[in-house]
Write a protein that holds these residues in place. Structure first.
Motif, PDB file in Angstrom:
ATOM      1  N   ALA A 155       0.835  -1.210   0.000  1.00 54.77           N
ATOM      2  CA  ALA A 155       0.000   0.000   0.000  1.00 54.77           C
ATOM      3  C   ALA A 155       0.870   1.260   0.000  1.00 54.77           C
ATOM      4  CB  ALA A 155      -0.934   0.001   1.204  1.00 54.77           C
ATOM      5  N   VAL A 156       1.978   1.249   0.736  1.00 56.75           N
ATOM      6  CA  VAL A 156       2.900   2.384   0.752  1.00 56.75           C
ATOM      7  C   VAL A 156       3.493   2.578  -0.644  1.00 56.75           C
ATOM      8  CG1 VAL A 156       5.140   3.189   1.608  1.00 56.75           C
ATOM      9  CG2 VAL A 156       3.452   2.277   3.212  1.00 56.75           C
ATOM     10  N   ALA A 157       3.985   1.497  -1.232  1.00 55.82           N
ATOM     11  CA  ALA A 157       4.578   1.581  -2.573  1.00 55.82           C
ATOM     12  C   ALA A 157       3.540   2.036  -3.592  1.00 55.82           C
ATOM     13  CB  ALA A 157       5.151   0.226  -2.967  1.00 55.82           C
ATOM     14  N   ARG A 158       2.352   1.470  -3.541  1.00 49.71           N
ATOM     15  CA  ARG A 158       1.286   1.834  -4.484  1.00 49.71           C
ATOM     16  C   ARG A 158       0.932   3.319  -4.342  1.00 49.71           C
ATOM     17  NH1 ARG A 158      -2.519  -2.163  -3.765  1.00 49.71           N
ATOM     18  NH2 ARG A 158      -1.540  -3.256  -5.487  1.00 49.71           N
ATOM     19  N   TRP A 159       0.829   3.808  -3.093  1.00 47.69           N
ATOM     20  CA  TRP A 159       0.493   5.202  -2.882  1.00 47.69           C
ATOM     21  C   TRP A 159       1.535   6.102  -3.539  1.00 47.69           C
ATOM     22  CZ3 TRP A 159       2.172   9.817  -1.243  1.00 47.69           C
ATOM     23  CH2 TRP A 159       1.208  10.799  -1.025  1.00 47.69           C
ATOM     24  N   LEU A 160       2.802   5.788  -3.344  1.00 46.92           N
ATOM     25  CA  LEU A 160       3.862   6.603  -3.951  1.00 46.92           C
ATOM     26  C   LEU A 160       3.788   6.561  -5.474  1.00 46.92           C
ATOM     27  CD1 LEU A 160       6.823   5.761  -1.582  1.00 46.92           C
ATOM     28  CD2 LEU A 160       5.814   8.023  -1.954  1.00 46.92           C
ATOM     29  N   LEU A 161       3.577   5.384  -6.032  1.00 48.50           N
ATOM     30  CA  LEU A 161       3.515   5.251  -7.490  1.00 48.50           C
ATOM     31  C   LEU A 161       2.296   5.965  -8.083  1.00 48.50           C
ATOM     32  CD1 LEU A 161       4.626   1.534  -7.795  1.00 48.50           C
ATOM     33  CD2 LEU A 161       5.946   3.562  -8.475  1.00 48.50           C
ATOM     34  N   GLU A 162       1.191   5.982  -7.350  1.00 44.72           N
ATOM     35  CA  GLU A 162      -0.040   6.593  -7.868  1.00 44.72           C
ATOM     36  C   GLU A 162      -0.166   8.078  -7.560  1.00 44.72           C
ATOM     37  OE1 GLU A 162      -3.180   4.182  -6.248  1.00 44.72           O
ATOM     38  OE2 GLU A 162      -2.757   2.515  -7.621  1.00 44.72           O
ATOM     39  N   ASN A 163       0.549   8.565  -6.555  1.00 41.71           N
ATOM     40  CA  ASN A 163       0.345   9.947  -6.107  1.00 41.71           C
ATOM     41  C   ASN A 163       1.561  10.850  -6.273  1.00 41.71           C
ATOM     42  OD1 ASN A 163      -2.459   9.971  -4.739  1.00 41.71           O
ATOM     43  ND2 ASN A 163      -1.487   8.093  -4.033  1.00 41.71           N
ATOM     44  N   THR A 164       2.611  10.327  -6.867  1.00 41.01           N
ATOM     45  CA  THR A 164       3.791  11.148  -7.114  1.00 41.01           C
ATOM     46  C   THR A 164       4.276  10.903  -8.540  1.00 41.01           C
ATOM     47  OG1 THR A 164       5.520   9.560  -6.496  1.00 41.01           O
ATOM     48  CG2 THR A 164       4.485  10.819  -4.706  1.00 41.01           C
ATOM     49  N   ARG A 165       5.152  11.788  -8.992  1.00 46.97           N
ATOM     50  CA  ARG A 165       5.769  11.612 -10.309  1.00 46.97           C
ATOM     51  C   ARG A 165       7.178  11.033 -10.173  1.00 46.97           C
ATOM     52  NH1 ARG A 165       6.062  16.731 -13.370  1.00 46.97           N
ATOM     53  NH2 ARG A 165       6.652  15.328 -15.033  1.00 46.97           N
ATOM     54  N   GLY A 166       7.641  10.828  -8.929  1.00 49.83           N
ATOM     55  CA  GLY A 166       8.988  10.332  -8.690  1.00 49.83           C
ATOM     56  C   GLY A 166       9.087   8.827  -8.923  1.00 49.83           C
ATOM     57  N   LYS A 167      10.244   8.304  -8.604  1.00 49.34           N
ATOM     58  CA  LYS A 167      10.505   6.875  -8.772  1.00 49.34           C
ATOM     59  C   LYS A 167      10.700   6.234  -7.420  1.00 49.34           C
ATOM     60  CE  LYS A 167      12.430   7.280 -13.343  1.00 49.34           C
ATOM     61  NZ  LYS A 167      13.551   7.067 -14.211  1.00 49.34           N
ATOM     62  N   LEU A 168      10.308   4.978  -7.330  1.00 46.61           N
ATOM     63  CA  LEU A 168      10.398   4.226  -6.099  1.00 46.61           C
ATOM     64  C   LEU A 168      11.587   3.303  -6.181  1.00 46.61           C
ATOM     65  CD1 LEU A 168       9.032   3.399  -3.432  1.00 46.61           C
ATOM     66  CD2 LEU A 168       7.638   1.829  -4.744  1.00 46.61           C
TER      67      LEU A 168
END
Length: 96
Positions: free
Chosen positions: A83-96
Motif C-alpha cells: 500500500a505504501v509503494a502503491r500510494w507513492l507510485l499513484e500519487n507522485t511523479r517520482g521513482k520508487l
C-alpha cells in the motif's frame, strides 16, 4: 520534514551516502517505531506537493519491520508495504 539523523535510528550511515549519490537532501518522514499505517498517513498529510510533482524525486522506503515486531502477521504487513509503494507510485511523479 526532519533531520535524517535524528528521526530514524539505524540508517544514519546509509542516508548521507545515498543523498550524495543522488545529489539531494533526504526528507525523512518515518519515525522510529513507525508501522505501515503510520507512514501512509504521514505521506498523505505531510508529503510536500513539490515532491509529489517532481519527476526527479526518488523514494527509498524502509517499512514493515515494526509491524512484524508488534505481532502483526506477515500477510497484513506485506499488504501495508505494498500500500505504501502503491500510494507513492499513484500519487507522485517520482521513482520508487
Amino acid at each position: 520534514g526532519g533531520n535524517a539523523g535524528s528521526r530514524l535510528v539505524g540508517v544514519k550511515e546509509v542516508l548521507p551516502r545515498l543523498a550524495a549519490e543522488l545529489g539531494a537532501e533526504p526528507l525523512v518522514l518515518g519515525i522510529s517505531g513507525d508501522q505501515t499505517q503510520h507512514l501512509l498517513w504521514r505521506m498523505e498529510t505531510e508529503l510536500p506537493s513539490r515532491l509529489r510533482d517532481d519527476s526527479r524525486a526518488r523514494f527509498v522506503v524502509m517499512i514493515g519491520t515494526n509491524n512484524l515486531g508488534s505481532g502483526h502477521l506477515p500477510e497484513p504487513t506485506s499488504r501495508g508495504v505494498v500500500a505504501v509503494a502503491r500510494w507513492l507510485l499513484e500519487n507522485t511523479r517520482g521513482k520508487l
